[in-house]
Scaffold this active site. Structure first.
Site, PDB file in Angstrom:
ATOM      1  N   ASN A  59     -14.055   5.369   8.191  1.00 45.16           N
ATOM      2  CA  ASN A  59     -14.416   5.354   6.771  1.00 45.16           C
ATOM      3  C   ASN A  59     -15.352   4.175   6.530  1.00 45.16           C
ATOM      4  O   ASN A  59     -15.439   3.250   7.339  1.00 45.16           O
ATOM      5  CB  ASN A  59     -13.166   5.293   5.874  1.00 45.16           C
ATOM      6  N   CYS A  96      -5.327  -3.210   2.860  1.00 42.98           N
ATOM      7  CA  CYS A  96      -6.183  -2.176   3.452  1.00 42.98           C
ATOM      8  C   CYS A  96      -6.253  -2.434   4.950  1.00 42.98           C
ATOM      9  O   CYS A  96      -6.855  -3.428   5.383  1.00 42.98           O
ATOM     10  CB  CYS A  96      -7.576  -2.204   2.830  1.00 42.98           C
ATOM     11  N   GLY A  97      -5.626  -1.555   5.739  1.00 40.98           N
ATOM     12  CA  GLY A  97      -5.574  -1.752   7.183  1.00 40.98           C
ATOM     13  C   GLY A  97      -6.923  -1.625   7.852  1.00 40.98           C
ATOM     14  O   GLY A  97      -7.296  -2.455   8.699  1.00 40.98           O
ATOM     15  N   ASN A 122      -7.159  10.989  -1.733  1.00 40.75           N
ATOM     16  CA  ASN A 122      -7.293   9.894  -2.689  1.00 40.75           C
ATOM     17  C   ASN A 122      -6.764  10.263  -4.068  1.00 40.75           C
ATOM     18  O   ASN A 122      -6.479  11.438  -4.353  1.00 40.75           O
ATOM     19  CB  ASN A 122      -8.763   9.475  -2.798  1.00 40.75           C
ATOM     20  N   ASN A 130       0.887  -1.160   0.000  1.00 37.52           N
ATOM     21  CA  ASN A 130       0.000   0.000   0.000  1.00 37.52           C
ATOM     22  C   ASN A 130       0.926   1.211   0.000  1.00 37.52           C
ATOM     23  O   ASN A 130       1.615   1.453   0.984  1.00 37.52           O
ATOM     24  CB  ASN A 130      -0.805  -0.039   1.295  1.00 37.52           C
ATOM     25  N   CYS A 161      -7.020   5.763   7.088  1.00 41.71           N
ATOM     26  CA  CYS A 161      -6.233   4.786   6.337  1.00 41.71           C
ATOM     27  C   CYS A 161      -5.206   4.203   7.298  1.00 41.71           C
ATOM     28  O   CYS A 161      -4.266   4.890   7.705  1.00 41.71           O
ATOM     29  CB  CYS A 161      -5.547   5.415   5.132  1.00 41.71           C
ATOM     30  N   GLY A 162      -5.397   2.947   7.658  1.00 43.75           N
ATOM     31  CA  GLY A 162      -4.547   2.347   8.670  1.00 43.75           C
ATOM     32  C   GLY A 162      -3.100   2.206   8.261  1.00 43.75           C
ATOM     33  O   GLY A 162      -2.181   2.511   9.034  1.00 43.75           O
ATOM     34  N   GLN A 207      -2.393   7.095  -2.366  1.00 41.60           N
ATOM     35  CA  GLN A 207      -2.876   8.295  -1.686  1.00 41.60           C
ATOM     36  C   GLN A 207      -1.700   9.237  -1.453  1.00 41.60           C
ATOM     37  O   GLN A 207      -0.551   8.801  -1.301  1.00 41.60           O
ATOM     38  CB  GLN A 207      -3.529   7.952  -0.336  1.00 41.60           C
ATOM     39  N   ASN A 250     -15.811   1.066   0.695  1.00 44.83           N
ATOM     40  CA  ASN A 250     -14.744   0.092   0.475  1.00 44.83           C
ATOM     41  C   ASN A 250     -15.362  -1.296   0.590  1.00 44.83           C
ATOM     42  O   ASN A 250     -16.048  -1.593   1.574  1.00 44.83           O
ATOM     43  CB  ASN A 250     -13.646   0.263   1.525  1.00 44.83           C
ATOM     44  N   GLU A 303     -11.133  -0.620  -3.101  1.00 44.39           N
ATOM     45  CA  GLU A 303     -11.138   0.645  -2.371  1.00 44.39           C
ATOM     46  C   GLU A 303     -11.782   1.770  -3.171  1.00 44.39           C
ATOM     47  O   GLU A 303     -11.711   1.799  -4.399  1.00 44.39           O
ATOM     48  CB  GLU A 303      -9.706   1.071  -2.018  1.00 44.39           C
TER      49      GLU A 303
END
Length: 284
Positions: free
Chosen positions: A171, A229-230, A81, A29, A90-91, A61, A202, A220
């Site tokens: 989110n 994706c965390g 984004n 990511n 966003c983790g 991102q 998501n 996403e």
């Protein structure tokens, strides 16, 4: 020197560059970080160009490091984004930013502000970072949804994606459990574009390996299949335990880009731990 000192180095005099950047990735990511604590935040068009792998640096991102907005926080994280819109959480980006700030300050724990709320981060190893996310909510207004429905059994389907769970962790997410591999790029957009999700969503596609292990892929916002994706890992673990498919508090989530460990807390929050990596630095 700390890698964030690069933000303060002047660009080479013979080149007309304006902004220094650092690029990092967490489970592939990948993010471009800009120090905006004393500089303007990039415009939407600048974000789009930076994220474009053909015209810019290439990123999922752009993350802006801004002055903190609450007592105790070390910085505010702006999450932009690929289309220039902003995300609340966003983790993996949070873990990467925390690593940069650990390097800058010498600290091993810190708080980062975000649109989704304050995020507590801790250094777990040389390249491993944890972040506490949540609380996770099933309230349809928090997701948000366009109307009241049972968020634990969503009344919509797209191909093999049926009977999903809608959740918010700052989110919006919709998690679907499957028994076989799915063509996510074909099935997920129909969920993401459904009018039930006024801000899109998501879409997580999860397969239970055993009572403490998930295989997960996430489509996403604004419309791409990501390597990891965390926040999606956290809500998938939560939804799996809600459905009785998973047991215990420690859930291993295997994503295309690697593995995250999710520890579900009693107050509805989740601690997500995994590796980060430095990619490169330069000027845009």
């Amino acid at each position: 020197m700390p890698v964030t000192d690069f933000f303060r180095l002047p660009p080479p005099g013979q080149q007309p560059f304006a902004k220094a950047f650092i690029k990092m990735q967490g489970l592939r990511n990948h993010f471009v970080f800009l120090d905006c604590r004393t500089a303007p935040v990039p415009s939407k068009s600048e974000v789009v160009r930076i994220c474009d792998v053909h015209a810019g640096v290439g990123a999922e991102q752009v993350i802006t490091i801004e002055a903190p907005r609450s007592a105790g926080a070390i910085a505010f994280m702006g999450i932009h984004n690929t289309d220039g819109t902003q995300a609340q959480a966003c983790g993996n980006a949070t873990r990467c930013l925390a690593w940069l700030l650990f390097e800058e300050t010498g600290r091993t724990e810190l708080l980062i502000d975000s649109l989704g709320g304050p995020l507590h981060c801790r250094k777990e190893g040389e390249w491993d970072v944890s972040v506490t996310l949540g609380p996770i909510s099933l309230d349809w207004r928090r997701v948000p949804l366009s109307r009241a429905v049972d968020t634990t059994h969503l009344p919509l389907a797209s191909g093999p994606l049926k009977d999903g769970v809608a959740l918010s962790i700052g989110n919006p997410h919709a998690v679907f459990f499957v028994d076989a591999d799915v063509d996510i790029a074909t099935a997920a957009p129909g969920i993401a574009r459904d009018p039930l999700f006024p801000e899109s969503v998501n879409v997580g596609v999860a397969r239970v390996i055993d009572e403490t292990t998930l295989k997960l892929a996430v489509w996403e916002r604004p419309g791409m299949l990501t390597e990891a994706c965390g926040t999606g890992a956290c809500v998938a673990a939560f939804a799996g335990r809600l459905r009785g498919l998973l047991t215990g508090d420690e859930i291993t989530v295997n994503l295309p880009g690697g593995t995250l460990l999710v520890h579900l807390l009693e107050d509805g929050r989740a601690v997500m731990t995994g590796p980060v990596a430095f990619c490169c630095a330069g000027y845009v």
